[in-house]
Design an enzyme around this catalytic site. Structure first.
Site, PDB file in Angstrom:
ATOM      1  N   ASP A  20     112.451 -44.887  59.900  1.00 42.94           N
ATOM      2  CA  ASP A  20     113.109 -45.915  58.868  1.00 42.94           C
ATOM      3  C   ASP A  20     112.341 -46.477  57.603  1.00 42.94           C
ATOM      4  O   ASP A  20     111.181 -46.418  57.705  1.00 42.94           O
ATOM      5  CB  ASP A  20     113.821 -47.269  59.403  1.00 42.94           C
ATOM      6  N   HIS A  37     112.445 -39.132  51.711  1.00 44.50           N
ATOM      7  CA  HIS A  37     112.861 -38.238  52.508  1.00 44.50           C
ATOM      8  C   HIS A  37     111.993 -36.809  52.890  1.00 44.50           C
ATOM      9  O   HIS A  37     111.648 -36.717  53.976  1.00 44.50           O
ATOM     10  CB  HIS A  37     114.389 -37.942  52.270  1.00 44.50           C
ATOM     11  N   LEU A 131     105.393 -30.100  74.899  1.00 42.74           N
ATOM     12  CA  LEU A 131     106.355 -31.389  74.381  1.00 42.74           C
ATOM     13  C   LEU A 131     107.678 -31.012  74.245  1.00 42.74           C
ATOM     14  O   LEU A 131     107.807 -29.985  73.552  1.00 42.74           O
ATOM     15  CB  LEU A 131     105.525 -31.718  73.079  1.00 42.74           C
TER      16      LEU A 131
END
Ligand code: IPE
Ligand code: IPE
Ligand code: MG
Length: 234
Positions: A20, A37, A131
């Site tokens: 955020d 972004h 991962l």
């Protein structure tokens, strides 16, 4: 010790990140939100590398919520073309580094060309296991639970257990979230993996997501390592 950034001993198995602050990061600099972004997507790939380094096994990142459709078409189109661009350019690197990619959420909302890139990333990385990286796109925690229950109903289940619901969430087969980080100082889950986060430790650093990096992840892991998880006991 700090300079080497060795991961603390008890690293969470599954870490969730609510990224955020992209918009605020850009606005503060007089730049368009979509530039924030772009920097935010860069921060995601940086954080994947840092997570590999610290030995985290599962990382789930909230990148676009079922509620984010309320934003302008320009911003939404911008976010998805960035996601597409980055997966196209980074996929080889990700695959060779041993990362397995999954997408959580309803991808049918996206155009064919975007879906193709996402499915290709899943396919190319499916045998990796260093991962597991889950990107939540058009994802909502309530929607995740509903689609799980609907699966169970269509399989003829009349009574369901907690385990049944877990086994049909997007995160089926993965451990629940141990740790959820939300950047930018906002202190809420905003419908992120609410079932999986039932017992997660929560952490809300002030840093805006585009500035997140290995050092910030290390600081978060140090905070986590000091938490005492009780699970209802002592
Ligand atoms: C997070 O940054 C990215 C998405 C939710 C898509 P925001 O775009 O929410 O940034 P702020 O909260 O407006 O600063
Ligand atoms: C949460 O961020 C969703 C994602 C990170 C994808 P928002 O910025 O959309 O959340 P609210 O509106 O502040 O709760
Ligand atoms: Mg926000």
């Amino acid at each position: 010790m700090f300079n080497k950034r060795v991961a603390p001993r008890n690293v969470p198995k599954h870490i969730g990140i609510i990224l955020d602050g992209n918009g605020r990061w850009a606005t503060k600099r007089g730049l368009p939100r979509n530039y924030g972004h772009r920097k935010g997507v860069e921060a995601i790939f940086r954080t994947i590398e840092a997570s590999l380094k610290f030995g985290i096994k599962y990382m789930s990142v909230f990148a676009f919520s079922t509620e984010n459709w309320k934003r302008s078409k320009e911003e939404i189109d911008g976010i998805f073309s960035l996601v597409k661009e980055f997966f196209e350019s980074e996929i080889d690197k990700i695959v060779t580094s041993g990362v397995k990619i999954n997408f959580f959420g309803d991808l049918t909302a996206f155009s064919e060309d975007i879906r193709e890139v996402l499915y290709k990333a899943v396919e190319l990385s499916k045998n990796n296991n260093k991962l597991t990286f889950n990107m939540c796109l058009n994802y909502g925690g309530k929607q995740d639970i509903v689609q799980s229950v609907n699966n169970l109903i269509s399989n003829g289940k009349k009574m369901i257990t907690e385990q049944d619901i877990s086994d049909n969430l997007y995160s089926k087969g993965m451990p629940d979230l141990d740790f959820v980080i939300r950047t930018s100082g906002e202190e809420r889950l905003s419908n992120f993996m609410i079932y999986q986060a039932a017992y997660a430790e929560l952490y809300f650093p002030k840093v805006l997501w585009p500035d997140f990096n290995e050092k910030e992840l290390w600081k978060a892991l140090v905070v986590y390592s000091k938490r005492k998880r009780r699970f209802g006991g002592y």
